[in-house]
Write an enzyme that holds these catalytic residues in place. Structure first.
Site, mmCIF file in Angstrom:
data_model
loop_
_atom_site.group_PDB
_atom_site.id
_atom_site.type_symbol
_atom_site.label_atom_id
_atom_site.label_comp_id
_atom_site.label_asym_id
_atom_site.label_seq_id
_atom_site.Cartn_x
_atom_site.Cartn_y
_atom_site.Cartn_z
ATOM 1 N N LYS A 191 -11.073 -24.566 61.524
ATOM 2 C CA LYS A 191 -11.044 -25.365 60.290
ATOM 3 C C LYS A 191 -9.596 -25.543 59.862
ATOM 4 O O LYS A 191 -8.886 -24.572 59.620
ATOM 5 C CB LYS A 191 -11.844 -24.651 59.206
ATOM 6 C CG LYS A 191 -11.826 -25.384 57.874
ATOM 7 C CD LYS A 191 -12.778 -24.733 56.890
ATOM 8 C CE LYS A 191 -12.721 -25.423 55.539
ATOM 9 N NZ LYS A 191 -13.638 -24.793 54.570
ATOM 10 N N LYS A 244 -13.499 -28.752 62.314
ATOM 11 C CA LYS A 244 -13.498 -29.483 61.054
ATOM 12 C C LYS A 244 -12.074 -29.770 60.620
ATOM 13 O O LYS A 244 -11.267 -28.852 60.637
ATOM 14 C CB LYS A 244 -14.190 -28.607 60.013
ATOM 15 C CG LYS A 244 -14.274 -29.225 58.645
ATOM 16 C CD LYS A 244 -14.944 -28.259 57.712
ATOM 17 C CE LYS A 244 -14.796 -28.760 56.307
ATOM 18 N NZ LYS A 244 -15.252 -27.809 55.336
HETATM 19 C C1 PBG Z 1 -15.437 -24.711 51.812
HETATM 20 C C2 PBG Z 1 -15.767 -26.047 52.337
HETATM 21 C C3 PBG Z 1 -15.009 -27.216 52.224
HETATM 22 C C4 PBG Z 1 -15.721 -28.235 52.845
HETATM 23 C C5 PBG Z 1 -16.909 -27.677 53.317
HETATM 24 N N1 PBG Z 1 -16.896 -26.304 53.013
HETATM 25 C C6 PBG Z 1 -13.789 -27.547 51.500
HETATM 26 C C7 PBG Z 1 -12.525 -26.884 51.572
HETATM 27 O O1 PBG Z 1 -12.137 -26.150 52.476
HETATM 28 O O2 PBG Z 1 -11.844 -27.159 50.589
HETATM 29 C C8 PBG Z 1 -15.253 -29.644 52.962
HETATM 30 C C9 PBG Z 1 -16.235 -30.628 53.442
HETATM 31 C C10 PBG Z 1 -15.840 -32.028 53.283
HETATM 32 O O3 PBG Z 1 -14.695 -32.378 52.967
HETATM 33 O O4 PBG Z 1 -16.733 -32.847 53.499
HETATM 34 N N2 PBG Z 1 -16.538 -24.057 51.274
#
Ligand code: PBG
Length: 321
Positions: A191, A244
């Site tokens: 991520k 991601k």
């Molecule tokens: C963290 C989380 C995030 C997203 C999913 N789970 C955001 C982050 O790291 O700020 C982002 C998903 C998206 O942008 O569609 N719980």
């Protein structure tokens, strides 16, 4: 002459030689659940995506089931946020309530929960703060409490997204010790600290109030590190690994596909959704075709599973044939 056009002559031959296919079975649809009752609010930067309270969520779930989508992933907008994100550990918090509601009324749906604290802390970071940074190991203990709250409610799969070291091992151990050996873990293994999460943070009110997430999420410049992260998560017990965001990281999805023999998920995130919607609204692109092309590209890169806000629209296209 080499004639590659022969295999493109008509739809039948193109169908025969097509290398990648998309199916509704590939999709996981994200849902934002409001603890405050009586709400259905469209997220401004994500046209077509709403925050629903539990008393209104059936509208959405009926449609999801009708379209043949089988899996959803839940995100919370709790009423109360505090410094440690206490609500995340509440066995009667909004996500456990939502899991019970969905499993009771839509038993055919596969329910996945996001395991993280950023939606529950008043500072918006993904765990307990110490010296202006997230304190890894104490956060793991709280993540264990959150996962058990979801497991008790009957969740089908959990997806830790906070990028704390040791999360998968810690959750696997906690789940197993409490008899939840059958709940798989989908790790947000790779991520990135991405600007593409902007609309999600508006949606979940989870933007960090100070600093950023670069001490825990990955540097977008790094590729080899993705292999290290994925290796560790698999060794710790992840059943599925995730990349991601998706679209700017197709190289990473392919790297994981070529290196590991576990299912790979890709999260087609909020900013990617918002960009397509904005261009579509302006008539600058053919929104539907670009959407299908982009989902196809994620699959072609090597993803087996796509988490996407486009799931309903794409299902409509696929069901139409
Ligand atoms: C963290 C989380 C995030 C997203 C999913 N789970 C955001 C982050 O790291 O700020 C982002 C998903 C998206 O942008 O569609 N719980």
């Amino acid at each position: 002459m080499f004639r590659t056009r022969r295999l493109r002559n008509n739809p039948a031959i193109r169908n025969l030689v097509r290398e990648t296919t998309l199916s509704v079975n590939d999709f996981i649809y994200p849902l934002f659940i409001e603890e405050k009752p009586g709400l259905k609010n469209e997220i401004k930067s994500m046209p077509g995506i709403y925050r629903y309270s539990l008393d209104r969520i059936s509208e959405e779930l009926d449609e999801v089931v009708e379209l043949g989508i089988q899996s959803v992933i839940l995100f919370a907008i709790p009423l109360e946020k505090d410094e440690i994100g206490s609500e995340a550990m509440n066995e009667n918090g909004i996500i456990p309530q939502a899991i019970r509601f969905i499993k009771k009324n839509y038993p055919q749906l596969y329910v996945i929960s996001d395991i993280c604290f950023c939606e529950y802390t008043d500072h918006g970071h993904c765990g307990i703060i110490h010296n202006n940074d997230v304190d890894n190991d104490p956060t793991l203990l709280n993540l264990n409490k959150q996962v058990i709250a979801h497991a008790k409610a009957g969740v089908d799969m959990v997806a830790p997204s906070g990028m704390m070291d040791g999360t998968v091992a810690s959750l696997r151990n906690e789940l197993d010790e409490n008899g939840y050996t059958q709940i798989p873990i989908m790790g947000y293994s790779v991520k990135y600290a991405s600007a593409f999460y902007g609309p999600f943070r508006d949606a979940a009110d989870s933007a960090p109030s100070f600093g950023d997430r670069r001490t825990y999420q990955m540097d977008p410049a790094n590729r080899s590190e993705a292999i290290r992260e994925a290796t560790i998560d698999i060794e710790e017990g992840a059943d599925i690994i995730m990349v991601k965001p998706a679209l700017s990281y197709l190289d990473i999805i392919r790297d994981l596909k070529n290196n590991f023999d576990v299912p790979i998920a890709a999260y087609n995130v909020s900013g990617e959704y918002a960009m397509l919607k904005a261009a579509g609204k302006n008539g600058w692109i053919d929104e539907e075709r670009v959407m299908m092309e982009k989902l196809m590209s994620i699959k072609r890169a090597g993803a087996d599973i796509i988490i996407t806000y486009h799931a309903k629209e794409a299902a409509r296209v696929l069901n139409r044939g």
